[in-house]
Write a protein that holds these residues in place. Structure first.
Motif, mmCIF file in Angstrom:
data_model
loop_
_atom_site.group_PDB
_atom_site.id
_atom_site.type_symbol
_atom_site.label_atom_id
_atom_site.label_comp_id
_atom_site.label_asym_id
_atom_site.label_seq_id
_atom_site.Cartn_x
_atom_site.Cartn_y
_atom_site.Cartn_z
ATOM 1 N N LEU A 11 77.433 74.838 -54.753
ATOM 2 C CA LEU A 11 78.143 74.065 -55.032
ATOM 3 C C LEU A 11 78.906 72.565 -54.827
ATOM 4 C CD1 LEU A 11 80.654 76.856 -56.681
ATOM 5 C CD2 LEU A 11 78.971 75.642 -58.138
ATOM 6 N N HIS A 12 79.365 72.764 -54.010
ATOM 7 C CA HIS A 12 80.170 71.585 -53.314
ATOM 8 C C HIS A 12 79.269 71.409 -51.743
ATOM 9 C CE1 HIS A 12 82.417 70.742 -56.724
ATOM 10 N NE2 HIS A 12 82.454 71.460 -56.786
ATOM 11 N N PRO A 13 77.697 70.640 -51.611
ATOM 12 C CA PRO A 13 77.145 70.957 -50.598
ATOM 13 C C PRO A 13 78.676 69.301 -49.843
ATOM 14 C CG PRO A 13 75.711 70.503 -51.829
ATOM 15 C CD PRO A 13 76.575 70.410 -52.744
ATOM 16 N N GLU A 14 78.963 68.730 -50.047
ATOM 17 C CA GLU A 14 79.436 67.958 -49.464
ATOM 18 C C GLU A 14 81.417 68.188 -48.620
ATOM 19 O OE1 GLU A 14 81.922 67.484 -53.726
ATOM 20 O OE2 GLU A 14 79.047 68.057 -52.726
ATOM 21 N N VAL A 15 81.643 69.754 -49.044
ATOM 22 C CA VAL A 15 82.511 69.914 -49.190
ATOM 23 C C VAL A 15 82.483 70.975 -47.323
ATOM 24 C CG1 VAL A 15 84.448 71.598 -49.045
ATOM 25 C CG2 VAL A 15 83.362 70.155 -50.885
ATOM 26 N N ASP A 16 83.623 70.758 -46.299
ATOM 27 C CA ASP A 16 83.685 71.603 -45.324
ATOM 28 C C ASP A 16 84.344 72.722 -45.663
ATOM 29 O OD1 ASP A 16 83.473 72.760 -42.622
ATOM 30 O OD2 ASP A 16 84.420 71.296 -41.487
ATOM 31 N N PHE A 17 83.458 73.935 -46.501
ATOM 32 C CA PHE A 17 84.673 74.889 -46.799
ATOM 33 C C PHE A 17 84.476 75.513 -45.007
ATOM 34 C CE2 PHE A 17 82.162 73.950 -50.164
ATOM 35 C CZ PHE A 17 82.503 74.435 -51.461
ATOM 36 N N LYS A 18 84.119 75.726 -43.940
ATOM 37 C CA LYS A 18 85.022 76.438 -42.858
ATOM 38 C C LYS A 18 86.267 76.131 -42.578
ATOM 39 C CE LYS A 18 81.121 78.010 -41.760
ATOM 40 N NZ LYS A 18 79.850 77.752 -39.827
ATOM 41 N N SER A 19 86.781 74.808 -43.087
ATOM 42 C CA SER A 19 87.966 74.074 -42.151
ATOM 43 C C SER A 19 89.099 73.638 -43.784
ATOM 44 C CB SER A 19 87.803 73.239 -41.647
ATOM 45 O OG SER A 19 87.519 71.686 -42.073
ATOM 46 N N CYS A 20 88.565 73.893 -44.586
ATOM 47 C CA CYS A 20 88.851 73.127 -45.967
ATOM 48 C C CYS A 20 89.796 74.095 -46.472
ATOM 49 C CB CYS A 20 88.359 72.470 -47.143
ATOM 50 S SG CYS A 20 89.056 71.865 -48.728
ATOM 51 N N LYS A 21 91.340 74.278 -46.554
ATOM 52 C CA LYS A 21 92.670 74.613 -47.521
ATOM 53 C C LYS A 21 92.918 74.688 -48.014
ATOM 54 C CE LYS A 21 92.532 77.785 -42.911
ATOM 55 N NZ LYS A 21 91.543 78.109 -43.056
ATOM 56 N N THR A 22 92.934 73.574 -49.472
ATOM 57 C CA THR A 22 93.571 73.050 -50.406
ATOM 58 C C THR A 22 92.467 72.763 -51.937
ATOM 59 O OG1 THR A 22 93.128 70.388 -48.929
ATOM 60 C CG2 THR A 22 95.278 71.799 -49.093
#
Length: 75
Positions: A11-22
């Motif tokens: 969906l959003h390849p630019e986002v670091d989903f492992k660390s994002c909490k917001t």
């Protein structure tokens, strides 16, 4: 968890989903993304996310979302 991370990254390849909490709080994902995520989770994990579980706390991080999936699998 890897399958979930793949769903989110698609969906959003630019986002670091492992660390994002917001994810919801910072409007990284929107309601359309959430609908897509719910559908993909249903397909991948064979769980249905009930309407009462569609709250920001459950979608703010990949970790929270995975905990929701595990909880629903146990029910």
């Amino acid at each position: 968890m890897e399958a979930l991370l793949e769903i989110l990254t698609n969906l959003h390849p630019e986002v670091d989903f492992k660390s994002c909490k917001t994810l919801v709080d910072d409007r990284i994902i929107d309601s359309f993304d959430i609908v897509t995520i719910i559908s993909e989770i249903n397909d991948e994990y064979d769980v249905v996310i009930p309407a009462e579980e569609i709250i920001p706390d459950n979608f703010n991080s990949a970790e929270a979302l995975y905990e929701l999936i595990l909880r629903l699998e146990d029910e």
